[in-house]
Design an enzyme around this catalytic site. Structure first.
Site, PDB file in Angstrom:
ATOM      1  N   TRP A   1      12.242   1.492  -4.160  1.00  0.00           N
ATOM      2  CA  TRP A   1      12.316   2.867  -3.625  1.00  0.00           C
ATOM      3  C   TRP A   1      13.540   3.583  -4.185  1.00  0.00           C
ATOM      4  O   TRP A   1      13.464   4.743  -4.590  1.00  0.00           O
ATOM      5  CB  TRP A   1      12.407   2.831  -2.108  1.00  0.00           C
ATOM      6  CG  TRP A   1      11.094   2.678  -1.395  1.00  0.00           C
ATOM      7  CD1 TRP A   1       9.925   3.314  -1.689  1.00  0.00           C
ATOM      8  CD2 TRP A   1      10.811   1.838  -0.269  1.00  0.00           C
ATOM      9  NE1 TRP A   1       8.937   2.922  -0.815  1.00  0.00           N
ATOM     10  CE2 TRP A   1       9.455   2.017   0.074  1.00  0.00           C
ATOM     11  CE3 TRP A   1      11.584   0.954   0.493  1.00  0.00           C
ATOM     12  CZ2 TRP A   1       8.854   1.341   1.132  1.00  0.00           C
ATOM     13  CZ3 TRP A   1      10.989   0.292   1.549  1.00  0.00           C
ATOM     14  CH2 TRP A   1       9.639   0.489   1.862  1.00  0.00           C
TER      15      TRP A   1
ATOM     16  N   ALA B   1       0.811  -1.209   0.000  1.00  0.00           N
ATOM     17  CA  ALA B   1       0.000   0.000   0.000  1.00  0.00           C
ATOM     18  C   ALA B   1       0.851   1.269   0.000  1.00  0.00           C
ATOM     19  O   ALA B   1       0.313   2.376  -0.082  1.00  0.00           O
ATOM     20  CB  ALA B   1      -0.934   0.005   1.208  1.00  0.00           C
ATOM     21  N   ASP B   2       2.173   1.113   0.068  1.00  0.00           N
ATOM     22  CA  ASP B   2       3.061   2.271   0.098  1.00  0.00           C
ATOM     23  C   ASP B   2       3.063   2.978  -1.256  1.00  0.00           C
ATOM     24  O   ASP B   2       3.261   2.340  -2.307  1.00  0.00           O
ATOM     25  CB  ASP B   2       4.487   1.821   0.458  1.00  0.00           C
ATOM     26  CG  ASP B   2       5.450   2.986   0.578  1.00  0.00           C
ATOM     27  OD1 ASP B   2       5.519   3.570   1.673  1.00  0.00           O
ATOM     28  OD2 ASP B   2       6.111   3.312  -0.419  1.00  0.00           O
ATOM     29  N   ILE B   3       2.855   4.286  -1.242  1.00  0.00           N
ATOM     30  CA  ILE B   3       2.772   5.050  -2.492  1.00  0.00           C
ATOM     31  C   ILE B   3       4.084   4.992  -3.259  1.00  0.00           C
ATOM     32  O   ILE B   3       4.102   4.919  -4.493  1.00  0.00           O
ATOM     33  CB  ILE B   3       2.367   6.510  -2.196  1.00  0.00           C
ATOM     34  CG1 ILE B   3       0.937   6.544  -1.640  1.00  0.00           C
ATOM     35  CG2 ILE B   3       2.471   7.371  -3.451  1.00  0.00           C
ATOM     36  CD1 ILE B   3       0.488   7.921  -1.193  1.00  0.00           C
ATOM     37  N   GLY B   4       5.214   5.011  -2.524  1.00  0.00           N
ATOM     38  CA  GLY B   4       6.513   4.933  -3.182  1.00  0.00           C
ATOM     39  C   GLY B   4       6.701   3.627  -3.940  1.00  0.00           C
ATOM     40  O   GLY B   4       7.216   3.620  -5.065  1.00  0.00           O
TER      41      GLY B   4
END
Length: 292
Positions: free
Chosen positions: A287, A245-248
């Site tokens: 990332w 769910a991390d936007i990055g």
């Protein structure tokens, strides 16, 4: 720094320490020199504090380090801490070869030797992750720096995170003065109070498996799955974490696959099936691929 002892370490596997330094340099309080390739590490043991300088001498393909300590006390414990922090026992070439057989082959060839970059302390990592929730990275580090400068301690130019017993006594209003939201102030102080009172033992928790840790942490007000997964990754250095769910992560996958839209959580789950059991390295490398 004034050194009382020096040790050298030569790695068996490639390791991109310059990337490690770049990530640590995001924090404005880190004492670091990217050109000279060294960082001063705050080492908090049970009842003592030490400052250790780690200086890169080698290359990614042939890593070698000089380690300098500021006191002869607990030298072996300090060295053990440094080795654990940088996870120099991990074979990144083996992990690299694993990903050459996946859909991330090009990404890993572009960024070989990317390690997990752990925070210096379990408690500090948890507080940092709570602070960083739903904030852009620049302001998150600014807020964290204000917090540590107000309540932490500086030793020879190196900042040590405040202890939970100290943070547990802070009035919420004092963090509001630093531009914490009311809820974030409550989350940081209340969680610290749980630790100070023995309701939450991070050392004991760190011995459990990933699912047990997440299940324990998400029951605490202010800690959701994102925070728990990031603590597992950056606090404990667990190898198989992928915050879908991390936007990055979503943006990096979109960029890597040249998609018009960010992938859904399910799409990332489908794409990552062959990344196990090293999904943490996929996360870090993804990332890294979009960092400026």
């Amino acid at each position: 720094m004034d050194s009382l002892w020096t040790e050298y370490f030569k790695g068996d596997s490639f390791y991109d320490f310059d990337y490690v330094l770049t990530r640590y340099a995001h924090d404005p309080l880190t004492k670091i020199d990217l050109q000279e390739r060294w960082i001063d590490i705050p080492v908090q043991l049970d009842t003592s504090r030490h400052v250790v300088r780690v200086h890169a001498l080698g290359t990614t393909a042939s890593p070698e380090f000089r380690i300098d300590g500021d006191t002869m006390d607990e030298k072996q414990e300090v060295l053990d801490f440094v080795f654990s922090l940088f996870q120099w026992d991990r074979n990144l070439e083996k992990i690299h070869q694993h990903f050459l057989e996946t859909n991330l082959e090009q990404l890993f060839n572009a960024h070989p030797g990317t390690p997990i970059v752990k925070d210096f302390q379990l408690y500090g990592c948890l507080v940092k992750t709570i602070i960083h929730q739903q904030l852009n990275m620049k302001f998150a580090y600014t807020l964290g720096a204000r917090f540590i400068e107000r309540y932490g301690e500086e030793v020879n130019g190196v900042w040590f995170h405040p202890q939970p017993e100290t943070v547990a006594e802070i009035p919420y209003e004092d963090l509001r003065e630093l531009q914490f939201s009311q809820r974030k102030a409550e989350y940081v102080i209340d969680t610290s109070r749980m630790i100070a009172e023995g309701q939450l033992d991070l050392q004991e928790l760190s011995k459990k498996n990933d699912e047990e840790i997440v299940d324990k942490l998400v029951k605490i007000r202010g800690i959701g799955a994102w925070t728990a997964e990031n603590w597992l990754l950056f606090g404990l250095g667990r190898e198989d974490l992928l915050p879908k769910a991390d936007i990055g992560i979503q943006n990096a996958v979109k960029f890597y696959l040249k998609q018009k839209m960010k992938p859904s959580i399910q799409e990332i789950a489908d794409l990552s099936q062959r990344w196990e059991p090293y999904r943490s390295y996929a996360s870090l490398t993804l990332w890294r691929s979009i960092e400026g």
